[in-house]
Design an enzyme around this catalytic site. Structure first.
Site, PDB file in Angstrom:
ATOM      1  N   ARG A 144      -8.749   8.438  -0.361  1.00 45.02           N
ATOM      2  CA  ARG A 144      -9.820   8.875   0.541  1.00 45.02           C
ATOM      3  C   ARG A 144     -10.510  10.088  -0.060  1.00 45.02           C
ATOM      4  NH1 ARG A 144      -9.980   5.947   5.134  1.00 45.02           N
ATOM      5  NH2 ARG A 144      -8.185   4.591   5.458  1.00 45.02           N
ATOM      6  N   GLU A 164      -8.738   0.358  -2.806  1.00 44.89           N
ATOM      7  CA  GLU A 164      -9.582   0.223  -1.615  1.00 44.89           C
ATOM      8  C   GLU A 164     -10.391   1.501  -1.409  1.00 44.89           C
ATOM      9  OE1 GLU A 164      -6.971  -0.568   1.694  1.00 44.89           O
ATOM     10  OE2 GLU A 164      -6.850  -2.667   1.153  1.00 44.89           O
ATOM     11  N   HIS A 173      -5.483   3.401  -1.342  1.00 47.40           N
ATOM     12  CA  HIS A 173      -6.750   3.659  -0.655  1.00 47.40           C
ATOM     13  C   HIS A 173      -7.041   5.159  -0.761  1.00 47.40           C
ATOM     14  CE1 HIS A 173      -9.517   2.704   2.996  1.00 47.40           C
ATOM     15  NE2 HIS A 173     -10.024   3.655   2.258  1.00 47.40           N
ATOM     16  N   GLY A 180       1.137  -1.295   4.338  1.00 49.36           N
ATOM     17  CA  GLY A 180       1.570   0.037   3.918  1.00 49.36           C
ATOM     18  C   GLY A 180       2.259   0.823   5.003  1.00 49.36           C
ATOM     19  N   HIS A 215      -3.866  -4.267   7.636  1.00 49.14           N
ATOM     20  CA  HIS A 215      -3.921  -3.157   8.594  1.00 49.14           C
ATOM     21  C   HIS A 215      -3.042  -3.453   9.809  1.00 49.14           C
ATOM     22  CE1 HIS A 215      -5.738   0.800   9.488  1.00 49.14           C
ATOM     23  NE2 HIS A 215      -5.268   0.487  10.676  1.00 49.14           N
ATOM     24  N   HIS A 243      -3.836  11.671   0.864  1.00 51.43           N
ATOM     25  CA  HIS A 243      -2.577  11.100   0.399  1.00 51.43           C
ATOM     26  C   HIS A 243      -2.717  10.737  -1.082  1.00 51.43           C
ATOM     27  CE1 HIS A 243      -4.788   7.569   1.680  1.00 51.43           C
ATOM     28  NE2 HIS A 243      -4.418   7.640   2.945  1.00 51.43           N
ATOM     29  N   ASN A 298       0.857  -1.185   0.000  1.00 49.36           N
ATOM     30  CA  ASN A 298       0.000   0.000   0.000  1.00 49.36           C
ATOM     31  C   ASN A 298       0.896   1.239   0.000  1.00 49.36           C
ATOM     32  OD1 ASN A 298      -1.486   2.290   1.022  1.00 49.36           O
ATOM     33  ND2 ASN A 298      -3.144   0.884   1.558  1.00 49.36           N
TER      34      ASN A 298
HETATM   35  C1  LIG Z   1      -8.284  -0.702   4.693  1.00 51.75           C
HETATM   36  C2  LIG Z   1      -6.967  -0.529   5.312  1.00 51.75           C
HETATM   37  O1  LIG Z   1      -6.688  -1.030   6.374  1.00 51.75           O
HETATM   38  C3  LIG Z   1      -5.954   0.351   4.700  1.00 51.75           C
HETATM   39  O2  LIG Z   1      -6.349   0.907   3.502  1.00 51.75           O
HETATM   40  C4  LIG Z   1      -5.660   1.462   5.639  1.00 51.75           C
HETATM   41  O3  LIG Z   1      -6.858   2.034   5.960  1.00 51.75           O
HETATM   42  C5  LIG Z   1      -4.711   2.443   5.094  1.00 51.75           C
HETATM   43  O4  LIG Z   1      -5.333   3.703   5.084  1.00 51.75           O
HETATM   44  P1  LIG Z   1      -4.441   4.965   5.498  1.00 51.75           P
HETATM   45  O5  LIG Z   1      -3.138   4.823   4.729  1.00 51.75           O
HETATM   46  O6  LIG Z   1      -5.277   6.150   5.075  1.00 51.75           O
HETATM   47  O7  LIG Z   1      -4.205   4.847   6.979  1.00 51.75           O
HETATM   48  N1  LIG Z   2      -5.722  -3.113   3.541  1.00 47.73           N
HETATM   49  C1  LIG Z   2      -4.634  -2.792   4.418  1.00 47.73           C
HETATM   50  C2  LIG Z   2      -3.694  -1.883   3.713  1.00 47.73           C
HETATM   51  O1  LIG Z   2      -3.817  -1.651   2.528  1.00 47.73           O
HETATM   52  C3  LIG Z   2      -2.563  -1.292   4.460  1.00 47.73           C
HETATM   53  O2  LIG Z   2      -2.864  -1.074   5.799  1.00 47.73           O
HETATM   54  P1  LIG Z   2      -1.624  -0.519   6.686  1.00 47.73           P
HETATM   55  O3  LIG Z   2      -0.503  -1.500   6.535  1.00 47.73           O
HETATM   56  O4  LIG Z   2      -1.262   0.831   6.121  1.00 47.73           O
HETATM   57  O5  LIG Z   2      -2.161  -0.450   8.091  1.00 47.73           O
END
Ligand SMILES: CC(=O)[C@@H](O)[C@H](O)COP(=O)(O)O
Ligand SMILES: NCC(=O)COP(=O)(O)O
Length: 238
Positions: free
Chosen positions: A45, A70, A43, A214, A191, A50, A7
């Site tokens: 938003r 996402e 992801h 991520g 996550h 970001h 991510n």
């Molecule tokens: C669904 C999930 O867990 C990830 O997409 C996480 O929400 C990352 O989002 P942020 O990078 O905005 O924290």
């Molecule tokens: N779906 C989880 C994701 O894409 C990354 O989550 P995180 O490692 O940033 O908490």
């Protein structure tokens, strides 16, 4: 085999801090794939804090591995996904003001809505995944939505693992994965996974198709370098 989908949200966070295009998320994605990652996740938003929608439009042209978008399927998100045709869309029930994802779908209460949205994405040939808490009832509800996969929300695991309660932390995820497999659902997870907890998670989770990582990965890369960290995750996921 468990795919690593990186991510890159937090690369875009740094890019946005100065208003230019450094670091460049598109270049980062290409490099991450060259280091062996099997997917790129974003992801975007609604406030584009970001990843921007324009980033997604560029990434879909260059990502050669699996591309996972996402988000909460509000109209402009659905349009973004349809025009970019990713490998996978992961539906997350985030409200606009959350700091980060903090809950999975209630697949019983929102079942008819999810069924409708999932059918739309599947009709376009896009694999679907829905973000769920490690709750048996939510897995049963997920099956009824017609989704291809679930993504188990792993913050609860990460917190329990960090407290030294590893077996207690992993147990609900194992139970949910076994049921999801029985129901014919693919199993993703994500996550707060990190270099600290990923080996235990992988070694104790059955049928794990993909992890998306991520925040920790990009943070770890600040100290160790992106290539080193991506390759460490790949080794720990073997
Ligand atoms: C669904 C999930 O867990 C990830 O997409 C996480 O929400 C990352 O989002 P942020 O990078 O905005 O924290
Ligand atoms: N779906 C989880 C994701 O894409 C990354 O989550 P995180 O490692 O940033 O908490």
């Amino acid at each position: 085999m468990t795919r690593l989908s990186v991510n890159i949200n937090k690369i875009a966070t740094l890019r946005n801090a100065r208003g230019g295009n450094v670091p460049n998320p598109i270049e980062a994605a290409k490099n991450i794939e060259s280091f062996g990652a099997e997917g790129i996740t974003v992801h975007p938003r609604p406030d584009e804090r970001h990843i921007r929608y324009a980033d997604v439009d560029q990434l879909s042209k260059v990502v050669k591995t699996e591309f996972n978008i996402e988000g909460n399927p509000m109209d402009n998100f659905k349009d973004l996904v349809f025009r970019n045709q990713p490998t996978q869309v992961t539906l997350v029930p985030d409200s606009t003001e959350v700091l980060t994802s903090n809950a999975g779908w209630d697949t019983l209460k929102h079942q008819s809505y999810l069924k409708e949205v999932i059918a739309e994405f599947k009709s376009k040939g896009i694999r679907t995944s829905i973000f769920v808490d490690p709750d048996i009832q939510m897995i049963e509800g997920a099956k009824a939505t017609g989704t291809d996969r679930i993504e188990l929300y792993t913050e609860e695991f990460a917190v329990g693992y960090a407290k030294g309660k590893q077996q207690q932390a992993i147990k609900p995820y194992q139970e949910c994965a076994n049921l999801a497999h029985e129901l014919g659902l693919g199993i993703n997870a994500g996550h707060d996974l990190s270099l600290d907890n990923i080996r235990f998670f992988k070694q104790n989770m059955p049928y794990l198709d993909e992890v998306s990582i991520g925040h920790a990965l990009i943070s770890e890369a600040l100290y160790q370098g992106l290539e080193t960290v991506v390759k460490k995750y790949l080794e720990l996921l073997k």
